[in-house]
Design an enzyme around this catalytic site. Structure first.
Site, short mmCIF file in Angstrom:
data_model
loop_
_atom_site.label_atom_id
_atom_site.label_comp_id
_atom_site.label_asym_id
_atom_site.label_seq_id
_atom_site.Cartn_x
_atom_site.Cartn_y
_atom_site.Cartn_z
N TYR A 143 3.65 10.29 7.36
CA TYR A 143 5.06 10.61 7.17
C TYR A 143 5.44 11.95 7.80
O TYR A 143 6.61 12.21 8.06
CB TYR A 143 5.43 10.62 5.69
CG TYR A 143 5.39 9.26 5.02
CD1 TYR A 143 5.19 8.09 5.75
CD2 TYR A 143 5.54 9.13 3.66
CE1 TYR A 143 5.15 6.86 5.15
CE2 TYR A 143 5.50 7.90 3.04
CZ TYR A 143 5.30 6.77 3.79
OH TYR A 143 5.27 5.54 3.17
N LYS A 193 -9.30 4.06 3.07
CA LYS A 193 -9.64 2.94 3.96
C LYS A 193 -10.75 3.41 4.88
O LYS A 193 -10.66 3.35 6.12
CB LYS A 193 -8.40 2.48 4.74
CG LYS A 193 -8.58 1.15 5.48
CD LYS A 193 -8.80 -0.03 4.55
CE LYS A 193 -8.87 -1.33 5.37
NZ LYS A 193 -9.28 -2.48 4.53
N ASP A 225 -7.02 -1.91 -0.07
CA ASP A 225 -6.67 -3.31 -0.26
C ASP A 225 -7.24 -3.83 -1.58
O ASP A 225 -6.57 -4.57 -2.31
CB ASP A 225 -7.12 -4.17 0.93
CG ASP A 225 -8.47 -3.78 1.47
OD1 ASP A 225 -9.10 -2.84 0.95
OD2 ASP A 225 -8.92 -4.41 2.45
N ASP A 249 2.52 5.91 -1.68
CA ASP A 249 3.89 5.42 -1.72
C ASP A 249 3.91 3.95 -2.11
O ASP A 249 4.68 3.51 -2.98
CB ASP A 249 4.52 5.63 -0.34
CG ASP A 249 6.01 5.36 -0.31
OD1 ASP A 249 6.59 5.10 -1.38
OD2 ASP A 249 6.61 5.43 0.77
N ASP A 253 4.55 2.14 -6.28
CA ASP A 253 5.60 1.16 -6.55
C ASP A 253 5.02 -0.11 -7.15
O ASP A 253 5.61 -0.72 -8.06
CB ASP A 253 6.37 0.83 -5.26
CG ASP A 253 7.35 1.93 -4.86
OD1 ASP A 253 7.57 2.84 -5.68
OD2 ASP A 253 7.88 1.87 -3.75
#
Length: 358
Positions: A143, A193, A225, A249, A253
């Protein structure tokens, strides 16, 4: 004690939910003998409408003059991707996080006892309870990395977003997670990851080094994952989860939805020196703005986090959380959590009920 709070009411339902959180804070003040003074700070789409930019000059300075910042919500289709960057509310969010040095985002995902039936997971999973704290790195990664857009001779326009992390950035967010775990159930799950990304391999090596400094805290590595699957399969296994910006992020959620409603969950963004920023994780919901329909609980619980983490008022924070649980246990609901046949109450009524419970 007097505490100074910067209020960024923002867009959509932001002013409504912030108003109820302020009422609850004032009720806390009356009960415990504190005073809170408030400074309104203009930021978001409303700032674009008023002065032409979403992040006016002096925004960070006004916030730094206060002990903490309470943010409602910013954004909406009115100020979408077709607008210049300086007019988009999301640009303001990134800017204030950077200017205040808010590198650690704390997002608790808690299934309130009275709302177990609202959990979308199987009953036996909800019965175990959900109480996890997701610690998201907030000022690094993709970001904030370099962005490129360029033409290619055979593929048309191509874009690139750079994900970069330093050892310092990883260590400070990792240390924050371990310290939080010591105050909770003493388990840290680090999400990466590392089987694909070089940034994740560095992340994992730093986290392993830190874990040796905290022998009293259980530690595990979780691929992102698999983590997404485990949040749905058995969220109760997690205590403190720490990860980089983009993964955090998305996962936060997901975690919020397994608790029944995004309208119930608070968050805190913290640094080492500047005032911390507290906000609900929901958006500005312009479709219901001004209709007295929004759920103020996430903002009220964000104020409770402010009491706990910025002002070190644990008893006061506990009182707010108990008041919320008492109102929910009594069967009161706003529209987002009301079951069929239950008449929901509005934003103002929910705030009044929580103040009365205090």
């Amino acid at each position: 004690m007097n505490y100074k709070i910067a209020l960024i009411k923002g867009d959509g339902i932001g002013p409504e939910v912030v108003g109820e959180a302020v009422n609850v804070l004032d009720a806390v003040g009356r009960k415990f003998g504190h005073t809170f003074t408030y400074t309104d700070v203009l930021m978001g789409g409303c700032a674009t409408d008023a002065v032409g930019v979403s992040y006016p000059d002096g925004t960070a300075e006004k916030c730094k003059e206060c002990d903490a910042v309470l943010l409602g919500a910013v954004g909406g289709p009115k100020w979408g991707a077709d607008k210049p960057a300086e007019q988009r509310p999301e640009t303001a969010l990134l800017a204030i996080r950077k200017d205040l040095g808010l590198y650690a985002n704390l997002r608790p995902a808690v299934l309130r006892p009275a709302l177990k039936d609202a959990c979308p997971l199987r009953a036996e999973t909800a019965d175990k309870g959900i109480d996890l704290m997701l610690v998201r790195e907030l000022t690094g990664g993709i970001y904030f990395g370099q962005r490129e857009r360029y033409d290619t001779p055979d593929r048309g326009v191509e874009c690139a977003d750079r994900m970069a992390y330093s050892e310092l950035e990883i260590e400070r967010i990792g240390r924050r997670a371990f310290e939080l775990a010591r105050l909770r159930r003493k388990k840290v799950s680090s999400v990466d990851k590392a089987n694909v990304l070089e940034t994740s391999r560095l992340w994992r090596s730093v986290m392993h080094r830190l874990s040796a400094e905290y022998p009293d805290v259980a530690y595990e590595d979780v691929l992102v994952d698999n983590c997404a699957m485990q949040i749905v399969r058995d969220p109760g296994q997690f205590d403190v989860m720490v990860t980089e910006n983009m993964f955090g992020d998305i996962l936060s959620d997901e975690a919020s939805m397994v608790t029944g409603s995004i309208g119930l969950l608070p968050s805190a963004s913290m640094g080492d020196h500047a005032p911390a920023l507290y906000e609900p994780i929901h958006g500005s919901a312009p479709d219901i703005a001004g209709q007295d329909k929004a759920n103020p609980i996430a903002t009220i619980l964000s104020a409770a986090m402010m009491l706990r983490y910025s002002f070190h008022l644990a008893d006061e924070a506990d009182a707010v959380e108990r008041a919320v649980d008492a109102v929910l246990a009594a069967g009161w609901r706003t529209a987002d959590t009301a079951e069929p046949g239950v008449t929901p109450v509005g934003t103002r009524k929910m705030g009044e009920l929580i103040c009365a419970a205090l």
